[in-house]
Write an enzyme that holds these catalytic residues in place. Structure first.
Site, PDB file in Angstrom:
ATOM      1  CE  LYS A  10     -22.649   2.447 -14.380  1.00 52.81           C
ATOM      2  NZ  LYS A  10     -23.038   2.136 -12.989  1.00 52.81           N
ATOM      3  CE1 TYR A  50     -25.222  -2.774 -13.365  1.00 49.84           C
ATOM      4  CE2 TYR A  50     -26.871  -1.484 -14.701  1.00 49.84           C
ATOM      5  CZ  TYR A  50     -25.564  -1.585 -14.166  1.00 49.84           C
ATOM      6  OH  TYR A  50     -24.457  -0.697 -14.574  1.00 49.84           O
ATOM      7  CG  ASN A 113     -20.630   3.877 -10.798  1.00 50.74           C
ATOM      8  OD1 ASN A 113     -21.637   3.924 -11.840  1.00 50.74           O
ATOM      9  ND2 ASN A 113     -20.443   3.026 -10.166  1.00 50.74           N
ATOM     10  CD  GLU A 127     -21.142  -7.178 -17.603  1.00 46.45           C
ATOM     11  OE1 GLU A 127     -21.602  -7.481 -16.536  1.00 46.45           O
ATOM     12  OE2 GLU A 127     -20.280  -6.330 -17.913  1.00 46.45           O
TER      13      GLU A 127
HETATM   14  P1  CMP Z   1     -21.920  -0.903 -11.590  1.00 49.71           P
HETATM   15  O1  CMP Z   1     -20.430  -1.086 -11.868  1.00 49.71           O
HETATM   16  O2  CMP Z   1     -22.458  -0.424 -13.056  1.00 49.71           O
HETATM   17  O3  CMP Z   1     -22.339  -2.251 -11.019  1.00 49.71           O
HETATM   18  C1  CMP Z   1     -23.637  -2.219 -10.284  1.00 49.71           C
HETATM   19  C2  CMP Z   1     -24.034  -0.869 -10.276  1.00 49.71           C
HETATM   20  O4  CMP Z   1     -24.982  -0.563  -8.895  1.00 49.71           O
HETATM   21  C3  CMP Z   1     -22.904   0.030  -9.636  1.00 49.71           C
HETATM   22  O5  CMP Z   1     -22.014   0.212 -10.879  1.00 49.71           O
HETATM   23  C4  CMP Z   1     -23.630   1.302  -9.272  1.00 49.71           C
HETATM   24  O6  CMP Z   1     -24.226   2.040 -10.248  1.00 49.71           O
HETATM   25  C5  CMP Z   1     -24.644   0.663  -8.536  1.00 49.71           C
HETATM   26  N1  CMP Z   1     -24.410   0.414  -7.206  1.00 49.71           N
HETATM   27  C6  CMP Z   1     -23.684   0.076  -6.455  1.00 49.71           C
HETATM   28  N2  CMP Z   1     -23.679   0.074  -5.155  1.00 49.71           N
HETATM   29  C7  CMP Z   1     -24.715   0.993  -4.931  1.00 49.71           C
HETATM   30  C8  CMP Z   1     -25.384   1.536  -3.785  1.00 49.71           C
HETATM   31  N3  CMP Z   1     -25.004   1.313  -2.807  1.00 49.71           N
HETATM   32  N4  CMP Z   1     -26.285   2.374  -3.848  1.00 49.71           N
HETATM   33  C9  CMP Z   1     -26.640   2.777  -5.253  1.00 49.71           C
HETATM   34  N5  CMP Z   1     -26.228   2.181  -6.229  1.00 49.71           N
HETATM   35  C10 CMP Z   1     -25.172   1.311  -6.122  1.00 49.71           C
END
Ligand code: CMP
Length: 145
Positions: A10, A50, A113, A127
């Site tokens: 990311k 998403y 993350n 995906e």
């Molecule tokens: P990812 O595994 O890419 O799947 C969904 C994404 O949403 C997750 O990683 C985070 O980047 C984001 N995400 C999930 N929960 C939260 C949250 N509570 N606040 C902000 N971003 C979130």
């Protein structure tokens, strides 16, 4: 049990120049890269990727973030790829991620993350097709998938 998963490195991890370290963790854990590319998602593409989260309060911020700078997308191959990759990356929130996982090492916060990993074999297929055509995925011997 499927043998592929889709990952994205990311924006923040790209900006911090962690891509090489993350890819090394991935290959050290026994995943083979079938396909890889660096690209900048448009806002609309991030929203499409998403889409399952579109009702969530973080959807707007997440898709702004994911389209802010380039990402690296890759198809990873290994037996039990989805589950094993989720173990390798750790919990969504890096505060809850186990020591040694990619998110514990390289994530900034729950949104930024470090990496994405598919959450099911079905979503992995969807995906992977979002980012890659059959002409961009290779077997170990160089032949097309
Ligand atoms: P990812 O595994 O890419 O799947 C969904 C994404 O949403 C997750 O990683 C985070 O980047 C984001 N995400 C999930 N929960 C939260 C949250 N509570 N606040 C902000 N971003 C979130």
């Amino acid at each position: 049990m499927g043998n592929i998963t889709l990952t994205m490195i990311k924006p923040t991890a790209i900006k911090k120049n962690y891509a090489g370290n993350i890819i090394e963790k991935i290959t050290d854990a026994g995943f083979r890269i079938q396909a890889i590319k660096m690209m900048r998602l448009s806002k609309a593409e991030a929203e499409k990727f998403y889409e399952v989260h579109k009702e969530r309060p973080f959807y707007g911020e997440l898709t702004d973030f994911m389209s802010s700078v380039p990402i690296i997308a890759a198809v990873l191959e290994k037996k039990n790829a989805v589950e094993d990759y989720r173990k390798l990356i750790g919990a969504t929130n890096p505060e809850n991620a186990e020591e040694g996982t990619i998110r514990k090492l390289y994530a900034t916060n729950i949104q930024e993350n470090a990496v994405h990993g598919s959450d099911s074999d079905e979503n992995a297929e969807i995906e992977v097709s979002f980012f890659f055509s059959k002409k961009e995925r290779f077997n170990a011997d160089g032949s097309l998938i």
